[in-house]
Design a protein around this motif. Sequence first.
Motif, PDB file in Angstrom:
ATOM      1  N   LYS A  71       0.640  -1.207   0.055  1.00  0.00           N
ATOM      2  CA  LYS A  71      -0.097   0.018  -0.094  1.00  0.00           C
ATOM      3  C   LYS A  71       0.843   1.365  -0.106  1.00  0.00           C
ATOM      4  CE  LYS A  71      -2.783   1.052   3.389  1.00  0.00           C
ATOM      5  NZ  LYS A  71      -3.873   1.131   4.680  1.00  0.00           N
ATOM      6  N   ASP A  88      -7.793 -13.353   5.187  1.00  0.00           N
ATOM      7  CA  ASP A  88      -7.943 -12.152   4.604  1.00  0.00           C
ATOM      8  C   ASP A  88      -6.925 -12.246   3.347  1.00  0.00           C
ATOM      9  OD1 ASP A  88      -6.626  -9.800   6.457  1.00  0.00           O
ATOM     10  OD2 ASP A  88      -5.998 -11.889   5.862  1.00  0.00           O
ATOM     11  N   ALA A 124      -2.738  -8.634   4.535  1.00  0.00           N
ATOM     12  CA  ALA A 124      -3.528  -8.291   3.524  1.00  0.00           C
ATOM     13  C   ALA A 124      -4.085  -6.930   3.188  1.00  0.00           C
ATOM     14  CB  ALA A 124      -4.875  -9.319   3.521  1.00  0.00           C
ATOM     15  N   ASN A 125      -4.133  -6.278   4.359  1.00  0.00           N
ATOM     16  CA  ASN A 125      -4.491  -4.755   4.173  1.00  0.00           C
ATOM     17  C   ASN A 125      -3.385  -4.061   3.663  1.00  0.00           C
ATOM     18  OD1 ASN A 125      -3.079  -5.000   6.703  1.00  0.00           O
ATOM     19  ND2 ASN A 125      -4.548  -4.275   7.777  1.00  0.00           N
ATOM     20  N   GLU A 126      -2.059  -4.507   3.546  1.00  0.00           N
ATOM     21  CA  GLU A 126      -1.246  -3.704   3.120  1.00  0.00           C
ATOM     22  C   GLU A 126      -0.870  -3.840   1.665  1.00  0.00           C
ATOM     23  OE1 GLU A 126       0.649  -1.679   5.261  1.00  0.00           O
ATOM     24  OE2 GLU A 126      -0.062  -2.574   7.156  1.00  0.00           O
ATOM     25  N   LEU A 127      -1.483  -5.277   1.286  1.00  0.00           N
ATOM     26  CA  LEU A 127      -1.225  -5.923  -0.022  1.00  0.00           C
ATOM     27  C   LEU A 127      -1.992  -5.328  -1.044  1.00  0.00           C
ATOM     28  CD1 LEU A 127       0.334  -8.066  -1.709  1.00  0.00           C
ATOM     29  CD2 LEU A 127      -1.562  -9.510  -0.643  1.00  0.00           C
ATOM     30  N   VAL A 128      -1.401  -4.836  -1.910  1.00  0.00           N
ATOM     31  CA  VAL A 128      -2.066  -4.363  -3.161  1.00  0.00           C
ATOM     32  C   VAL A 128      -2.366  -5.193  -4.143  1.00  0.00           C
ATOM     33  CG1 VAL A 128      -2.262  -2.441  -4.989  1.00  0.00           C
ATOM     34  CG2 VAL A 128      -1.273  -1.985  -2.696  1.00  0.00           C
TER      35      VAL A 128
END
Lengths: 598, 190
Positions: A71, A88, A124-128
């Motif tokens: 991200k 996720d 996952a929330n960092e993974l684009v």
Amino acid sequence: MNNQPFVHSSSSSNGFPHRRVEKVAGMNKAQPFVKNTEYGGEAGSVDTPSRQLLLFLTTCNIGHQVEVHLKNGSVYSGIFHAADVEKDFGIILKMASLIRDSRGTKSHSVLVSKPPSKTFIIPANELVQVIAKDLPVCSNNVSNSVQSKKPLELLTDSTISQSYHVDLERELKPWVPDDDLPDCSDLENVFDDPWKRGWNQFEVNKTLFGVTSTFDEELYTTKLERGPRTRELEEQALRIAREIEGENTRDLHVAEERGIQLSGKFDIDEETKYSSVCPHNRFDDTFYEEEEDILLDGCNNLTFGDSSASDGKKPASTGKVYEESWGDSLPSWNNTIVDQSWSNSNKHTRQLMSEQPSKDFPVAGSNIRNESLLGEQRNSKIVGASLYKKPSEESVSGLEDINEDAATSDLACLQLRTSERQSSTDGRLVSSFSDTAKSESSRGWPGSSISRNSENSAASPVSNRPILSPSSSIGSLSSEKSTLNPNAKEFKLNPNARSFKPSPTATRPQSPVTDGSFYYPPVPPMPIHIAYGMGAAFPGQQPMMYNNATQLSPNQAYYSPNSPQYPQQMMVSQQRPVLFMPPSPYQPEMPYKGRDSY
Amino acid sequence: MKKPPAAAPVAKDDGEGEGAKFAMGKVYSVKLITGDEFNGIVLAYDSNPNFVSFEEGMKSKKPGDLKNIRMVNANFITELKNLGKVKDPLAKKHLILLDALKSKERDAISNIERIGIGVTVEAQIIFDTLSKTHPVRWVNTDILAMGEVLIRSPYHSDCVFGGPRVVNNEVKRVLGLTRKKLELTDTGDN
């Protein structure tokens, strides 16, 4: 490896080392994607096909070098190891290193400036996005080279010895001539036909070397009449040529030349087409190799004109042809036999069948003529074939003995073969032969021997030993009848026979005897000297003469008469050439004929 | 991997809109929050993790070809432009050989481990050549051969230390041969 606490590179830019520990367990469960069984689905997950595909594609990434965009803009490169599919979709990379950091600056020496992180977790929330370049997405019907690649541990010699600096492969480019090359236009038509080029070799030769050609076509071929009838003759010739070339043929080779596609099935490989080895033969292969060519030639003369290399191609039709031509001479030849025979039709056997009756059935009217050729050829292979002359039991017993040696295929072999293939019809087949034979016995057919033959073949239908049929041998001997001794006993190989030992009481000269035929006078300086004649082989011949032992000097090599010897002469003499002249009835090509003691 | 039987997947309401949006075969021009842009064909999607798998490109390739696959977190897609549709971008049957993948991973890891950090090109070349026939690994900038013998910079034959005499001599010999073969200068005694 997932069970251990992760070693995070302290340089991981997002600083999420320890929060991830609880995720480890989840990842552990998810990590072994057992995809080769049906995916059972975890509780709570949606089992849609699309999800399946997503899991599939995710799994394909394993082991692949991927680029991961985060991200914050940083890009990492590493080996995809695992993804948390239950939660996720956070992922784990191995040997990850920063390629581009969040500020956008590219890191040049990616892997060598600092050690890569052994394990790198990305939530996952960092993974684009995860980019996998050139990913082999495997499916059932696609052979995947990557998955079947040899592991690195298996190095071939060539890779080991290869120098580090050598390029593995170069991209090949077609040759383009340089611009400044001289224009050799007269070389461009080198491969054209000679008369198109502007160069006549004969003229050049004449000019340069004074060589004149004296070639005259008519010396080598029929003189063509060139006159008012030329056109007519030409047309006729063309017509005949067309006729011949358009002829239907069964010969694979001829057909290929003419462009006719003979076989329906295209799975005849090159070996079948062009090899001279006859496939599917149950007997001695070597024999076939040598004989095949001869038989191929012979085949062309047959009415049937076929020489198939593959079996089973010409069943009943060929058989029927046979039948027609021999209709009157082989009344008992019924369709069933023919069909059976030809169900695995082998030209060789067919040929033999054809020739064998024709020998003795001059009314057959077939064009079969080659039995003598074949017979002679066969002679070279068969030791005892020439011994079979007369319809006597002995000849047949010789058959049995020769069984082991002879490697011929024959009428009997045909019987054998078909009997092997269709054992149920054995009796029928064989009996009809014998019937046929018996009916012709008055013509000198070895009826008794055939019947015995039939016993043989019936008795051992599945043995692979070829049984020599006396009929063929008789056929082969037709040309040699005159030279054979009708009264001689036929040779039976007795493997247990003692070797020949001349008895001491046999006439044996105490001193050199001047006898023309066998005499080999001793000369002291001669190194070795053995002379064993063939005398004992011939009934009623003079006794064998050989050198007296006393005449040899002790240091000379000498074959004791008691040692097992075969009556072959070994003439080793450097000093006196001695001509061994056998007595007249001795026939050099059949040395073992009619020997008693053997 | 076999697809589940067609009978009754638990049809959770995943938001019809999303499912339809990322139906397989749809071609999109995608923009991400990182600024990255690309065109891709949707291969797979699941709303639970909200991830989409794209095949890069606009035309579907043959099943045997290598593809660039992008696994995208759909939360970070800023823009989607519909470019059309393709049929059956993925083959029907899917096969994964897990063992092959695992060994692929092992190979990849060992490949990366072969690269020395902060070593000279010459050192790397020596290392690579030695590794073909002997077990070697990097210890910082030194080469550890056979697990026992250390070859220090500048990697001449006289820079070989440690290990039992036999092994040491062996490594010395191999190193000398390697250098000779690679035509590197060898100032040490062989």
